[in-house]
Design an enzyme around this catalytic site. Structure first.
Site, PDB file in Angstrom:
ATOM      1  N   SER A   1      -0.318  30.336  -4.045  1.00  0.00           N
ATOM      2  CA  SER A   1      -1.012  29.735  -5.186  1.00  0.00           C
ATOM      3  C   SER A   1      -2.175  28.907  -4.661  1.00  0.00           C
ATOM      4  O   SER A   1      -2.202  28.534  -3.486  1.00  0.00           O
ATOM      5  CB  SER A   1      -0.047  28.817  -5.947  1.00  0.00           C
ATOM      6  OG  SER A   1      -0.740  27.906  -6.772  1.00  0.00           O
TER       7      SER A   1
ATOM      8  N   TYR B   1       6.001  22.213  -7.761  1.00  0.00           N
ATOM      9  CA  TYR B   1       5.404  23.544  -7.592  1.00  0.00           C
ATOM     10  C   TYR B   1       4.480  23.562  -6.381  1.00  0.00           C
ATOM     11  O   TYR B   1       4.541  24.470  -5.551  1.00  0.00           O
ATOM     12  CB  TYR B   1       4.636  23.891  -8.863  1.00  0.00           C
ATOM     13  CG  TYR B   1       4.003  25.247  -8.912  1.00  0.00           C
ATOM     14  CD1 TYR B   1       2.651  25.422  -8.642  1.00  0.00           C
ATOM     15  CD2 TYR B   1       4.751  26.365  -9.266  1.00  0.00           C
ATOM     16  CE1 TYR B   1       2.061  26.674  -8.708  1.00  0.00           C
ATOM     17  CE2 TYR B   1       4.157  27.620  -9.346  1.00  0.00           C
ATOM     18  CZ  TYR B   1       2.810  27.761  -9.065  1.00  0.00           C
ATOM     19  OH  TYR B   1       2.221  29.009  -9.124  1.00  0.00           O
TER      20      TYR B   1
END
Ligand code: NAP
Ligand code: GCO
Length: 263
Positions: free
Chosen positions: A144, A157
């Protein structure tokens, strides 16, 4: 002749029933691979069956939670028995919880890290022995932008995806001599169910402020689509990338390179 073909390969895409995983699975099918996927809810399994049928892809699906180590081992053993050794693993399954850190329970933090980081560890550990026996393998971790950057409310996250970047580099380091290439794909902001809350049209009909922010911060001037990830994924799954290892390929429209326009 550069070989982008996946003919004769077996690919397992975790969470590959919609969104990014399903797009990658479609791309692999088009390149000749046999597709296997898993998810962990019946509703998603039903969606997966329908999606693959509509796409004309004869894929094999498993109900398997990526953090269930025994379940993952059993799934991999069944795939190896019924279909063949897994040549390509895409650790795509993942969740996000957007909660300010001081309001987040440790259990919530652990759940995100479990699925987004421990899950890829469990799945990679399960497939590597077969890859070693076969003399090659490809592992692609869906990282990500948050493998590089933080932002408000995504502490768990970002921690998980930062860890996934380093797990990618460690698998490269530990198993590169077994001809296993482990790389990451770092999508930018992609229009999928996971980011739908960030793109909701406001009551006055305007675009979500975060939507407007991302458009301004992305040189491409748009959100990515799952289809934008198909080519990069085939490249990293194919023989064409046999000397690429431990690399995170950011597919982000340029957002990581851009400081942003003067207001
Ligand atoms: P998504 O639409 O939320 O899909 C996630 C998939 O993962 C679903 O199929 C889900 O299945 C599955 N999954 C979740 N937890 C699981 C578990 N414990 N075991 C097995 N399957 C599980 O997400 P997405 O946007 O396509 O993202 C896919 C990956 O890309 C994720 O790792 C995400 O972090 C990453 N990513 C997304 C973006 C973006 O902007 N969308 C950007 C960068 C990275 P169930 O429905 O059964 O839970
Ligand atoms: C968020 C988004 C991002 C994207 C992606 C960006 O809340 O900031 O969900 O985390 O999912 O990971 O690369």
């Amino acid at each position: 002749m550069v070989n982008f073909s996946l003919e004769g390969k077996v690919a397992l895409v975790t969470g590959g029933v919609y969104g990014i995983g399903f797009a990658i699975a479609k791309a692999f099918h088009e390149a000749g691979a046999k597709i296997v996927y898993n998810c962990n809810t019946q509703s998603s399994m039903d969606m997966g069956v329908a999606n693959y049928k509509e796409a004309g892809i004869d894929a094999t699906g498993y109900m398997c939670d990526v953090i269930d180590e025994d379940g993952v081992k059993a799934m991999v053993a069944d795939i190896e028995k019924r279909i063949g050794t897994i040549d390509i693993l895409v650790n795509n399954a993942g969740i996000i919880k957007r909660i300010p850190m001081t309001e987040m329970d440790a259990e919530e933090f652990r759940e995100v890290v479990d699925i987004d980081l421990v899950g890829p560890f469990i799945c990679s550990k399960a497939v590597i022995p077969g890859m070693i026996k076969k003399g090659h393998g490809k592992i692609i971790n869906i990282c990500s932008m948050m493998s590089e950057l933080g932002r408000e409310t995504v502490s768990a996250y970002a921690s998980a995806k930062g860890g996934l970047k380093m797990l990618t580099r460690n698998i490269c380091s530990e198993y590169g001599d077994a001809n296993i290439q482990c790389n990451g794909i770092g999508p930018g902001y992609i229009a999928t169910p996971q980011t739908a809350p960030l793109r909701e049209i406001q009551p006055d009909g305007s675009r979500h402020p975060f939507d407007q922010f991302i458009i301004a911060k992305t040189p491409a001037g748009r959100w990515g689509t799952p289809e934008d990830l198909m080519g990069p994924a085939v490249f990293l799954a194919s023989d064409a990338s046999d000397f690429v290892n431990g690399h995170i390929l950011y597919v982000d429209g340029g957002i990581l390179a851009y400081i942003g326009r003067q207001p």
